[in-house]
Design a protein around this motif. Structure first.
Motif, PDB file in Angstrom:
ATOM      1  N   PRO A  86      18.915  -4.567 -35.430  1.00  0.00           N
ATOM      2  CA  PRO A  86      17.824  -3.350 -34.564  1.00  0.00           C
ATOM      3  C   PRO A  86      16.488  -4.022 -35.429  1.00  0.00           C
ATOM      4  O   PRO A  86      15.558  -3.505 -34.427  1.00  0.00           O
ATOM      5  N   ALA A  87      16.151  -3.569 -36.124  1.00  0.00           N
ATOM      6  CA  ALA A  87      15.583  -3.414 -37.416  1.00  0.00           C
ATOM      7  C   ALA A  87      15.017  -4.579 -37.750  1.00  0.00           C
ATOM      8  O   ALA A  87      13.980  -3.981 -38.462  1.00  0.00           O
ATOM      9  N   ASP A  88      14.834  -6.109 -36.462  1.00  0.00           N
ATOM     10  CA  ASP A  88      13.920  -6.683 -37.319  1.00  0.00           C
ATOM     11  C   ASP A  88      12.785  -6.074 -36.764  1.00  0.00           C
ATOM     12  O   ASP A  88      12.840  -6.707 -35.565  1.00  0.00           O
ATOM     13  N   SER A  89      11.692  -6.724 -37.792  1.00  0.00           N
ATOM     14  CA  SER A  89      10.099  -6.579 -37.605  1.00  0.00           C
ATOM     15  C   SER A  89       9.694  -8.082 -37.983  1.00  0.00           C
ATOM     16  O   SER A  89       8.605  -7.824 -38.245  1.00  0.00           O
ATOM     17  N   VAL A  90      10.327  -8.597 -38.004  1.00  0.00           N
ATOM     18  CA  VAL A  90       9.569 -10.215 -38.158  1.00  0.00           C
ATOM     19  C   VAL A  90       8.496 -10.380 -37.030  1.00  0.00           C
ATOM     20  O   VAL A  90       9.850 -10.928 -35.990  1.00  0.00           O
ATOM     21  N   PRO A  91       7.317 -11.116 -37.331  1.00  0.00           N
ATOM     22  CA  PRO A  91       6.791 -11.063 -36.505  1.00  0.00           C
ATOM     23  C   PRO A  91       7.246 -12.747 -36.056  1.00  0.00           C
ATOM     24  O   PRO A  91       7.941 -13.677 -36.043  1.00  0.00           O
ATOM     25  N   ALA A  92       6.800 -12.954 -34.522  1.00  0.00           N
ATOM     26  CA  ALA A  92       7.543 -13.758 -33.892  1.00  0.00           C
ATOM     27  C   ALA A  92       5.926 -14.578 -32.913  1.00  0.00           C
ATOM     28  O   ALA A  92       5.305 -14.172 -31.966  1.00  0.00           O
ATOM     29  N   ILE A  93       5.472 -15.657 -33.201  1.00  0.00           N
ATOM     30  CA  ILE A  93       4.012 -16.551 -32.606  1.00  0.00           C
ATOM     31  C   ILE A  93       4.843 -17.505 -31.675  1.00  0.00           C
ATOM     32  O   ILE A  93       5.279 -18.256 -32.139  1.00  0.00           O
ATOM     33  N   VAL A  94       5.000 -17.894 -30.656  1.00  0.00           N
ATOM     34  CA  VAL A  94       4.876 -18.959 -29.885  1.00  0.00           C
ATOM     35  C   VAL A  94       3.379 -19.553 -29.320  1.00  0.00           C
ATOM     36  O   VAL A  94       2.634 -18.986 -29.104  1.00  0.00           O
ATOM     37  N   LEU A  95       4.068 -20.941 -29.499  1.00  0.00           N
ATOM     38  CA  LEU A  95       3.108 -21.752 -29.197  1.00  0.00           C
ATOM     39  C   LEU A  95       3.643 -23.098 -27.741  1.00  0.00           C
ATOM     40  O   LEU A  95       4.900 -23.422 -28.285  1.00  0.00           O
ATOM     41  N   ASN A  96       3.155 -22.627 -26.724  1.00  0.00           N
ATOM     42  CA  ASN A  96       3.538 -23.210 -25.760  1.00  0.00           C
ATOM     43  C   ASN A  96       2.622 -24.775 -24.705  1.00  0.00           C
ATOM     44  O   ASN A  96       1.776 -24.462 -25.171  1.00  0.00           O
ATOM     45  N   GLY A  97       3.718 -25.482 -24.753  1.00  0.00           N
ATOM     46  CA  GLY A  97       2.200 -26.661 -23.967  1.00  0.00           C
ATOM     47  C   GLY A  97       3.856 -26.931 -22.466  1.00  0.00           C
ATOM     48  O   GLY A  97       4.839 -26.584 -22.882  1.00  0.00           O
ATOM     49  N   HIS A  98       3.090 -27.087 -21.211  1.00  0.00           N
ATOM     50  CA  HIS A  98       4.002 -27.868 -20.259  1.00  0.00           C
ATOM     51  C   HIS A  98       4.223 -29.274 -20.564  1.00  0.00           C
ATOM     52  O   HIS A  98       2.640 -30.327 -20.491  1.00  0.00           O
ATOM     53  N   ILE A  99       4.987 -29.524 -19.843  1.00  0.00           N
ATOM     54  CA  ILE A  99       5.638 -30.946 -19.971  1.00  0.00           C
ATOM     55  C   ILE A  99       5.551 -31.917 -19.066  1.00  0.00           C
ATOM     56  O   ILE A  99       5.737 -32.771 -18.511  1.00  0.00           O
ATOM     57  N   ASP A 100       5.075 -30.890 -18.089  1.00  0.00           N
ATOM     58  CA  ASP A 100       4.983 -31.465 -16.139  1.00  0.00           C
ATOM     59  C   ASP A 100       4.140 -32.068 -16.016  1.00  0.00           C
ATOM     60  O   ASP A 100       2.946 -31.737 -16.527  1.00  0.00           O
TER      61      ASP A 100
END
Length: 444
Positions: A86-100
């Motif tokens: 619960p104390a996890d504070s590691v930042p996460a960034i999403v790189l998103n694209g669509h395949i349809d």
């Protein structure tokens, strides 16, 4: 394993991943991400979740989402702790694209739309090919090259960390690459991921690599999809006065809607949309009327796509157009006795916007500069995108990717490969900036 971004993009473009046929493309991406050292997770669109979402029909079933498969790959960089903590504070960034992709009409193309063609760019307009490769295929611009750029960017960030060239926030950094299904018809994959997080950690920000010509897009338009149905009375074409023709009545309604489009363009203002001649477009995309050339047309069905400005809701815009329709009905005795219907159909797109001073937007702009590219002012788009699902889930998101939106859905859809390479560098630099500047307050 080395990553050949050109081969990856071309191979991905070979999949005819139209609506409901994304699974094979998702499996391909999952396999490549596995080979490249990502921790992968795949998910199918969830009809139960989507049926509760205001953008989707409330009667979705398993058959409606069959084949709509998405995949995410995670790189954990640095000394990342257990994500279940619960104390996890590691930042996460999403790189998103669509395949349809949208369907392609082969007769309109100069080559097979699902057999990628590499060409050259006419750089000076003299008709002679100059420097710079191009990739032509359905999905080349919208947006399989963007997916490729996201994979390359994530790998570049990993390489920079391993080489000691990138400072990480305390605890490390997570970079997620997503290849999602169903963006073209509402965002099946992204909406499922936004509402039912497939990862054991929270997401702090996202970059969606739509074709923006490497200009940050911070606002996307929504749209109301509504079907108008009119009823008249048929009669022989030799005695049309005995019937009630629906066509003039439809034209009166369409003209009233176009007048409202003009009025809304003047009264509904937004600083990011001043450059567009029609900021909130109204388009009647289909019309079906009548049953026989020698009969007065007594039925008509027309489908409208109506723009929704950032800051508005689909409900508000629908109410405005219903009110204008009521005015036309009130002035026509036949319509008063036989009122038309105006009902939603398909998927509704809500508008979306993030502030220009969001850390992810500032990181995207800094990433462009770090990559030696111009730093254009953020703008808005008159189209919808999956970014709205992440923003609605509290994940600040910016659009930034290679290619021109005008190529999307066109025959001979093409992207300049140099821009894909630039997008890779800019997105990697943006991730680095976001990680370096992260203070724990970006989203958590």
């Amino acid at each position: 394993m080395d990553f050949d971004m050109r081969a990856f993009a071309a191979d991905l473009c070979r999949f005819p991943s139209t609506a409901g046929r994304e699974a094979a493309a998702a499996d391909f991406v999952e396999g490549r991400l596995d080979d490249l050292g990502f921790e992968t997770d795949a998910w199918n669109a969830d009809p139960a979740i989507l049926a509760e979402h205001p953008s989707f029909p409330d009667d979705l079933g398993e058959a409606d989402v069959a084949g709509r498969r998405s995949v995410g790959g995670v790189l954990e960089l640095g000394e990342v702790a257990d994500a279940s903590d619960p104390a996890d504070s590691v930042p996460a960034i999403v790189l998103n694209g669509h395949i349809d992709v949208v369907p392609a009409e082969p007769a309109e193309w100069s080559s097979d739309p699902f057999e990628p063609a590499w060409g050259r760019t006419d750089t000076d307009g003299d008709g002679i090919d100059g420097a710079g490769d191009t990739l032509t295929a359905r999905g080349a611009a919208d947006m399989k090259s963007g997916v490729a750029a996201c994979v390359g960017a994530a790998l570049d960030v990993r390489e920079a960390v391993e080489a000691g060239e990138l400072a990480l926030p305390a605890g490390g950094l997570r970079v997620v690459v997503e290849a999602v299904a169903g963006e073209e018809d509402g965002g099946y994959g992204a909406a499922t991921a936004a509402l039912a997080n497939p990862y054991p950690f929270e997401r702090d920000a996202a970059i969606v690599a739509e074709p923006t010509e490497l200009r940050p897009v911070v606002a996307t338009e929504g749209s109301l999809m509504a079907r108008l149905e009119l009823t008249g009375r048929s009669a022989h074409a030799a005695t049309p006065w005995r019937g009630e023709d629906v066509l003039p009545r439809f034209e009166a309604i369409r003209q009233a809607f176009m007048e409202l489009e003009t009025e809304r363009g003047e009264s509904v203002t937004h600083p990011l949309y001043e450059e567009f001649p029609v900021p909130w477009p109204v388009v009647c995309g289909t019309v079906e009327a009548g049953s026989w050339a020698s009969t007065v047309p007594a039925t008509l069905a027309a489908e409208f796509r109506i723009g929704v400005a950032p800051g508005e809701t689909v409900d508000e815009v629908e109410a405005a157009f219903r009110a204008r329709l009521d005015e036309v009905v009130a002035g026509d005795p036949w319509l008063r006795e036989h009122p038309p219907t105006f009902e939603r159909f398909s998927v509704q797109f809500e508008a979306s916007e993030v502030a220009v001073d969001e850390p992810i937007v500032e990181a995207a702009r800094a990433g462009l500069v770090d990559a030696g590219l111009p730093d254009p002012e953020p703008t808005g788009g008159t189209y919808g995108a999956d970014s709205r699902h992440y923003v609605a889930a509290g994940i600040p998101t910016v659009l930034l990717g290679p290619g021109d939106i005008l190529e999307a859905h066109d025959p001979d859809e093409t992207v300049a490969w140099s821009e894909v390479e630039e997008a890779r560098a800019a997105i990697a630099a943006a991730v680095g900036r976001f990680g370096e500047d992260y203070s724990g307050s970006a989203a958590k």
